[in-house]
Design a protein around this motif. Sequence first.
Motif, mmCIF file in Angstrom:
data_model
loop_
_atom_site.group_PDB
_atom_site.id
_atom_site.type_symbol
_atom_site.label_atom_id
_atom_site.label_comp_id
_atom_site.label_asym_id
_atom_site.label_seq_id
_atom_site.Cartn_x
_atom_site.Cartn_y
_atom_site.Cartn_z
ATOM 1 N N GLU A 259 -2.670 -0.004 0.573
ATOM 2 C CA GLU A 259 -3.678 -0.707 1.352
ATOM 3 C C GLU A 259 -4.996 -0.809 0.602
ATOM 4 N N LYS A 260 -5.365 0.254 -0.088
ATOM 5 C CA LYS A 260 -6.645 0.273 -0.790
ATOM 6 C C LYS A 260 -6.633 -0.586 -2.051
ATOM 7 N N HIS A 261 -5.450 -0.923 -2.531
ATOM 8 C CA HIS A 261 -5.350 -1.651 -3.800
ATOM 9 C C HIS A 261 -4.470 -2.888 -3.621
ATOM 10 N N MET A 262 -4.930 -3.817 -2.780
ATOM 11 C CA MET A 262 -4.172 -5.051 -2.588
ATOM 12 C C MET A 262 -4.603 -6.131 -3.568
ATOM 13 N N ALA A 263 -5.891 -6.242 -3.824
ATOM 14 C CA ALA A 263 -6.373 -7.276 -4.746
ATOM 15 C C ALA A 263 -5.912 -7.010 -6.176
ATOM 16 N N GLU A 264 -5.873 -5.744 -6.546
ATOM 17 C CA GLU A 264 -5.409 -5.341 -7.873
ATOM 18 C C GLU A 264 -4.319 -4.300 -7.692
ATOM 19 N N PRO A 265 -3.091 -4.738 -7.441
ATOM 20 C CA PRO A 265 -2.005 -3.808 -7.116
ATOM 21 C C PRO A 265 -1.772 -2.774 -8.212
ATOM 22 N N LEU A 266 -1.509 -1.567 -7.764
ATOM 23 C CA LEU A 266 -1.172 -0.486 -8.685
ATOM 24 C C LEU A 266 0.286 -0.591 -9.107
ATOM 25 N N GLU A 267 0.591 -0.093 -10.282
ATOM 26 C CA GLU A 267 1.988 0.043 -10.678
ATOM 27 C C GLU A 267 2.641 1.119 -9.816
ATOM 28 N N ILE A 268 3.905 0.929 -9.499
ATOM 29 C CA ILE A 268 4.605 1.905 -8.662
ATOM 30 C C ILE A 268 4.617 3.277 -9.335
ATOM 31 N N GLN A 300 5.409 -6.935 0.882
ATOM 32 C CA GLN A 300 5.355 -7.299 2.294
ATOM 33 C C GLN A 300 3.980 -7.034 2.891
ATOM 34 N N VAL A 301 3.385 -5.896 2.533
ATOM 35 C CA VAL A 301 2.049 -5.563 3.025
ATOM 36 C C VAL A 301 1.049 -6.620 2.576
ATOM 37 N N ARG A 302 1.117 -7.018 1.313
ATOM 38 C CA ARG A 302 0.167 -7.999 0.775
ATOM 39 C C ARG A 302 0.384 -9.380 1.377
ATOM 40 N N LEU A 303 1.639 -9.750 1.617
ATOM 41 C CA LEU A 303 1.925 -11.052 2.218
ATOM 42 C C LEU A 303 1.477 -11.099 3.676
ATOM 43 N N ARG A 304 1.658 -10.015 4.418
ATOM 44 C CA ARG A 304 1.181 -9.991 5.797
ATOM 45 C C ARG A 304 -0.337 -10.095 5.837
ATOM 46 N N PHE A 305 -0.992 -9.429 4.888
ATOM 47 C CA PHE A 305 -2.443 -9.521 4.797
ATOM 48 C C PHE A 305 -2.851 -10.958 4.484
ATOM 49 N N GLY A 306 -2.114 -11.606 3.597
ATOM 50 C CA GLY A 306 -2.393 -12.994 3.274
ATOM 51 C C GLY A 306 -2.195 -13.908 4.460
ATOM 52 N N ARG A 307 -1.149 -13.664 5.248
ATOM 53 C CA ARG A 307 -0.916 -14.483 6.439
ATOM 54 C C ARG A 307 -2.073 -14.331 7.420
ATOM 55 N N TRP A 308 -2.539 -13.100 7.581
ATOM 56 C CA TRP A 308 -3.678 -12.896 8.474
ATOM 57 C C TRP A 308 -4.916 -13.630 7.968
ATOM 58 N N LEU A 309 -5.179 -13.590 6.656
ATOM 59 C CA LEU A 309 -6.334 -14.297 6.102
ATOM 60 C C LEU A 309 -6.211 -15.800 6.324
ATOM 61 N N ILE A 320 -7.177 -16.662 -1.417
ATOM 62 C CA ILE A 320 -6.376 -15.686 -0.672
ATOM 63 C C ILE A 320 -5.311 -15.077 -1.574
ATOM 64 N N ALA A 321 -4.715 -15.906 -2.413
ATOM 65 C CA ALA A 321 -3.689 -15.406 -3.329
ATOM 66 C C ALA A 321 -4.236 -14.287 -4.208
ATOM 67 N N PHE A 322 -5.411 -14.502 -4.790
ATOM 68 C CA PHE A 322 -6.007 -13.475 -5.645
ATOM 69 C C PHE A 322 -6.384 -12.228 -4.842
ATOM 70 N N GLU A 323 -6.888 -12.421 -3.617
ATOM 71 C CA GLU A 323 -7.281 -11.273 -2.807
ATOM 72 C C GLU A 323 -6.079 -10.426 -2.409
ATOM 73 N N CYS A 324 -4.910 -11.057 -2.369
ATOM 74 C CA CYS A 324 -3.686 -10.327 -2.017
ATOM 75 C C CYS A 324 -2.918 -9.858 -3.247
ATOM 76 N N GLY A 325 -3.523 -10.016 -4.430
ATOM 77 C CA GLY A 325 -2.927 -9.457 -5.629
ATOM 78 C C GLY A 325 -1.901 -10.309 -6.330
ATOM 79 N N PHE A 326 -1.900 -11.631 -6.079
ATOM 80 C CA PHE A 326 -0.967 -12.518 -6.763
ATOM 81 C C PHE A 326 -1.680 -13.220 -7.912
#
Length: 360
Positions: A259-268, A300-309, A320-326
């Motif tokens: 949740e804290k790192h959606m714009a710049e996703p962390l590596e697993i 899924q978390v990032r896409l749901r966040f994008g849908r809400w935006l 929105i794409a960049f804010e969700c880490g794409f």
Amino acid sequence: MIEHLRHPQGAPEKLVAQLDQDRPGSGSQRKGGSELSIGILLWPRFPLLSLSGLTDALRHAADIGDQSRPIRCQWKVLGTPGQRVLSSSGLDVPVDSDLSHPERFDYIAVIGGLMDTLDQVPKSYTAFLHQAAAAKVPLIGLCTGSFVLARNGLMEGRTACVHAYHGDDWKQRFPNLRFVTNSDFLIDKDRITCAGGISVLELAIHLIGLHCGPDRAGKVVHQMTVAKNTSSSFVDRRKALGYASSSNRRLHEAVMLMEKHMAEPLEIEAIAQLVGTSKRQLERIFVVETRNTPAQFYRQVRLRFGRWLLVSSDRQIGEIAFECGFADAPHFIRQFQSAFGLSPGKLRRALEKDELADLL
């Protein structure tokens, strides 16, 4: 706990699916972009725990981190503006919205008061409940709120969940209405009743999971639970999150990091290190408990966040794409189409034409 819950006459998922189909004026106009919106009616001498349990769960699910903005979830205390309602503890709460347009909410929740105060409300309160029922807005009875619904003829043909302390009261007042005392809450068609107390948290988390997704429900459990290394918390994590087992500390911490790192996703692998385990072990935890790999869950978390935006703002799809880490808009659009069955552009166009309910 929730494993004793029964859902007569249909699963709760069906109720949620019908919310945006049964009423005119649904969609963004009704909810203002939020995923879960609840109007709250307070009866005199209501228990503060029921109100705070419901609203605190909603505010944790509503925003990123601990900012508490009523964005993805919204709530209003309804009644006569300018008045305050006295709780059973002597503290009072102000009304912040009038009794109009119940269809703007997903649910109307009644928090009942002491038994001898149940008839001490203006007639406008009970009229509003009937208006909401006529508009097919599901009604929630918290604590003695179930008695309020029953007194007003709104529990006919349905079963109520009542606190064991009030079981005899129910029998005396409503001998022809069914009730149970062995559950935290019960969903029966378009009526939801809850025993009160900490059980309100169970219900709030369940509704958040249904409307906002398991990551939002998981956040509420994480934020409102102190103990991390035991499953004996007052909240049944397994059912609250919808996972096979949700008492795993590393799972909670991994979801919070996502949740804290959606714009710049962390590596697993980095997430695994931060929660104190290996990538392979973290993948095993996620697959067992969510039926998704960490990467799939993160997406899924990032896409749901994008849908809400998309629903709640006028930001450009690329932004929105960049804010969700794409990496770019086309990548986001492809993933969005695959996840939700329609493109972000089609969602936006439907929103403009007030056809959102037919698509979501």
